[in-house]
Design a protein around this motif. Structure first.
Motif, short mmCIF file in Angstrom:
data_model
loop_
_atom_site.label_atom_id
_atom_site.label_comp_id
_atom_site.label_asym_id
_atom_site.label_seq_id
_atom_site.Cartn_x
_atom_site.Cartn_y
_atom_site.Cartn_z
N ALA A 20 12.05 6.22 0.23
CA ALA A 20 10.99 5.39 0.71
C ALA A 20 10.62 5.67 2.24
CB ALA A 20 11.46 3.90 0.70
N GLY A 21 9.58 6.27 2.50
CA GLY A 21 9.10 6.73 3.74
C GLY A 21 9.32 8.24 3.90
N ILE A 22 9.66 8.71 2.72
CA ILE A 22 9.70 10.41 2.89
C ILE A 22 8.97 10.90 1.69
CG2 ILE A 22 11.41 12.18 2.94
CD1 ILE A 22 13.49 10.07 3.89
N LEU A 23 9.29 10.49 0.40
CA LEU A 23 8.54 10.80 -0.67
C LEU A 23 7.66 9.72 -1.19
CD1 LEU A 23 11.58 12.25 -2.69
CD2 LEU A 23 10.11 13.50 -1.11
N PRO A 24 6.50 10.22 -1.90
CA PRO A 24 5.59 9.12 -2.70
C PRO A 24 6.63 8.43 -3.46
CG PRO A 24 4.65 11.48 -2.79
CD PRO A 24 6.10 11.62 -2.32
N VAL A 25 6.47 6.82 -3.16
CA VAL A 25 7.01 5.99 -4.15
C VAL A 25 5.85 5.17 -4.56
CG1 VAL A 25 8.34 3.94 -3.97
CG2 VAL A 25 9.17 5.75 -2.89
N SER A 26 5.81 4.80 -5.81
CA SER A 26 4.83 3.94 -6.56
C SER A 26 5.31 3.08 -7.59
CB SER A 26 3.61 4.86 -7.00
OG SER A 26 2.49 3.77 -7.55
N GLY A 34 13.90 -1.24 -5.43
CA GLY A 34 14.68 -1.71 -4.26
C GLY A 34 14.75 -0.76 -2.94
N LEU A 35 14.70 -1.04 -1.91
CA LEU A 35 14.91 -0.23 -0.71
C LEU A 35 15.33 -1.05 0.44
CD1 LEU A 35 11.74 0.13 0.75
CD2 LEU A 35 11.51 -0.28 -1.73
N PRO A 36 15.80 0.13 1.41
CA PRO A 36 16.14 -0.65 2.92
C PRO A 36 14.95 -0.58 3.69
CG PRO A 36 17.01 1.60 2.60
CD PRO A 36 16.30 1.44 1.11
N GLY A 37 14.88 -1.33 4.91
CA GLY A 37 13.97 -1.25 5.65
C GLY A 37 14.65 -0.27 7.01
N HIS A 38 15.63 0.10 7.01
CA HIS A 38 16.19 0.65 8.22
C HIS A 38 16.43 2.09 7.92
CE1 HIS A 38 20.37 1.00 6.58
NE2 HIS A 38 19.99 -0.08 5.76
N GLN A 69 0.64 -1.18 0.06
CA GLN A 69 0.07 0.14 -0.01
C GLN A 69 0.78 1.15 0.05
OE1 GLN A 69 -2.85 0.26 3.00
NE2 GLN A 69 -3.70 2.08 2.39
N LEU A 70 1.93 1.38 0.81
CA LEU A 70 2.74 2.47 0.92
C LEU A 70 3.62 2.73 -0.49
CD1 LEU A 70 3.70 4.77 2.66
CD2 LEU A 70 5.80 3.23 3.49
N LEU A 71 4.00 1.57 -0.82
CA LEU A 71 4.93 1.70 -1.94
C LEU A 71 4.33 1.40 -3.42
CD1 LEU A 71 7.99 -0.07 -0.42
CD2 LEU A 71 7.56 2.27 -0.40
N ILE A 96 5.12 5.15 9.55
CA ILE A 96 5.14 6.09 8.43
C ILE A 96 3.84 6.58 7.98
CG2 ILE A 96 5.94 6.67 6.21
CD1 ILE A 96 7.95 6.58 8.46
N SER A 97 2.85 5.27 7.72
CA SER A 97 1.83 5.59 7.28
C SER A 97 0.87 6.46 7.96
CB SER A 97 0.94 4.34 7.07
OG SER A 97 1.75 3.45 6.11
N ARG A 98 0.69 6.38 9.32
CA ARG A 98 0.01 7.15 10.23
C ARG A 98 0.67 8.62 10.11
NH1 ARG A 98 1.28 3.28 14.09
NH2 ARG A 98 2.67 4.65 15.38
N THR A 99 1.96 8.55 10.29
CA THR A 99 2.40 10.22 10.33
C THR A 99 2.01 10.76 8.78
OG1 THR A 99 3.81 9.43 11.78
CG2 THR A 99 4.37 11.58 10.84
N GLY A 100 2.20 10.11 7.73
CA GLY A 100 2.10 10.66 6.40
C GLY A 100 3.57 11.18 5.77
N THR A 101 3.81 10.58 4.58
CA THR A 101 5.25 11.26 3.86
C THR A 101 5.29 12.55 3.50
OG1 THR A 101 4.35 10.51 1.81
CG2 THR A 101 5.62 8.93 3.15
N ASP A 102 4.25 13.17 3.51
CA ASP A 102 4.13 14.68 3.22
C ASP A 102 4.64 15.53 4.44
OD1 ASP A 102 3.36 14.22 0.49
OD2 ASP A 102 1.25 14.81 0.89
N ALA A 103 4.21 14.99 5.51
CA ALA A 103 4.36 15.56 6.75
C ALA A 103 5.97 15.45 6.95
CB ALA A 103 3.58 15.08 8.19
N ILE A 104 6.33 14.08 6.89
CA ILE A 104 7.65 13.83 7.27
C ILE A 104 8.60 14.57 6.11
CG2 ILE A 104 9.62 12.03 6.87
CD1 ILE A 104 7.29 10.04 7.72
N ALA A 105 8.41 14.55 4.88
CA ALA A 105 9.30 15.63 4.05
C ALA A 105 9.33 16.97 4.27
CB ALA A 105 8.67 15.44 2.58
#
Length: 376
Positions: free
Chosen positions: A176-182, A192-196, A55-57, A261-270
């Protein structure tokens, strides 16, 4: 310690990540290896993590989400599945050694580097269009430079690849986790991406999103808990790429990170990370002899910031900052190609990178500490 090396690993994580890992150590056995509760619990956690990542990616289905040990592992699978000896590939001028060393290990591969002007998205896109032709077997591009935080024109590059029928591999390590990735929107063969890092999961976790119709080459062969009579690896995902026992504490921790990340939102994080990066850049630019190297346009920047100090060795200055409690990275950052593109190959840079947990006060400490180091 003021931790400003989040582009390498997100050290501060949501508390539920560690809690989920401890619970998995106690409650999760191997998924797909038994009908007892501990195995069923592991299968449930693993599938929930695939669902959350899909869903996120932007994966087409949870089954196309493959667990790996890190982004390098994921990118190796992607590259070796598409690139054969003697093939021609096109890459950006900002690629990490996870891409360039892997390509260099395949005999007689011709590598074309698509570079426009420095931090010039239109120029980069034109360069990809110029370099990509009927002989191109794959295009490989990082979404965000791990050295300079520069956001490459991945949507335009993806569109170009679709028009010309060329498979695209995206390195989403810094996005991943910062900007929209699709993966679906891009039509990427692999992402490809890391989890950490941006996903706030534990080290030892990574993800490969496989595009529709891809038949990846298994990096390992062995037991999967499925099709056990067949001596070839399964032809379906994710089993085809997941031989052996899963890292269930890591997967459980990654699920907790992705949910955060999903709760916080990538837009807010960015927005948060860009504000801190801009704040640090402004303060550093006031220090005589310090040069910040980053895109001028705010929309091209993330929370990764590189700088150099005139007459100072980056490694030595990085050690001095660390001795005063500021943890960041100095040198080439495993990306000499990016430094060649930016003209910093001989010197390297000092890199500061933030996370959702970095505060403005912590960001301010960098400039204050750097001033003290340079006054000595």
């Amino acid at each position: 310690m003021i931790y400003l090396d989040c582009a390498a690993t997100a050290l501060q994580k949501p508390p539920e990540v560690a809690q989920a890992m401890i619970a998995a150590l106690r409650q999760c056995a191997s998924p797909g290896r038994g009908s007892y509760p501990a195995s069923a619990r592991a299968a449930e956690v693993a599938f929930q993590c695939r669902e959350a990542l899909a869903q996120l990616l932007g994966a087409n289905s949870p089954e196309q989400v493959v667990f790996t040990s890190n982004a390098t592992h994921a990118l190796n699978i992607a590259i070796r599945s598409l690139v054969q000896p003697g093939d021609t590939v096109v890459i950006s001028g900002y690629e990490h050694n996870a891409v360039t060393r892997t390509l260099a290990s395949i005999p007689e591969v011709s590598i074309k580097v698509a570079v426009g002007g420095l931090f010039d998205r239109a120029g980069d896109l034109e360069a990809f269009a110029r370099q990509t032709d009927e002989n191109t077997k794959a295009v490989i591009c990082t979404h965000v430079s791990n050295v300079f935080g520069y956001i490459l024109p991945i949507d335009g590059i993806a569109s170009l690849c679709r028009e010309r029928g060329v498979p695209l591999i995206v390195d989403a390590s810094q996005s991943a986790g910062i900007l929209p990735v699709s993966a679906k929107r891009w039509g990427a063969a692999y992402v490809g991406l890391p989890g950490h890092k941006g996903l706030c999961g534990p080290q030892g976790t990574g993800v490969l999103i496989c595009g529709a119709g891809q038949t990846p080459v298994p990096p390992l062969t062995g037991g999967t808990g499925s099709s056990s009579l067949d001596q070839q690896m399964p032809d379906f995902l994710p089993d085809r790429l997941e031989a052996g026992t899963h890292n269930m504490p890591g997967i459980a921790g990654l699920l907790a990170g992705v949910r955060f990340i999903s709760r916080t939102g990538t837009d807010a994080i960015a927005r948060h990370e860009r504000r801190l990066s801009d704040r640090m850049a402004g303060e550093l630019s006031l220090i005589p002899g310090v040069r910040v190297i980053r895109p001028e346009k705010p929309e091209l920047r993330t929370g990764v910031l590189s700088f150099v100090a005139e007459g100072q060795d980056c490694e030595v200055l990085g050690e001095a900052l660390a001795a005063r409690g500021v943890a960041l990275r100095a040198g080439l950052h495993c990306a000499p190609l990016a430094h060649r593109t930016a003209g910093t190959l001989e010197t390297g840079t000092i890199r500061a990178s933030v996370s959702p947990f970095t505060t403005p006060g912590e960001a301010d400490v960098l400039a204050e500490t750097l001033r003290r180091c340079l006054e000595k």
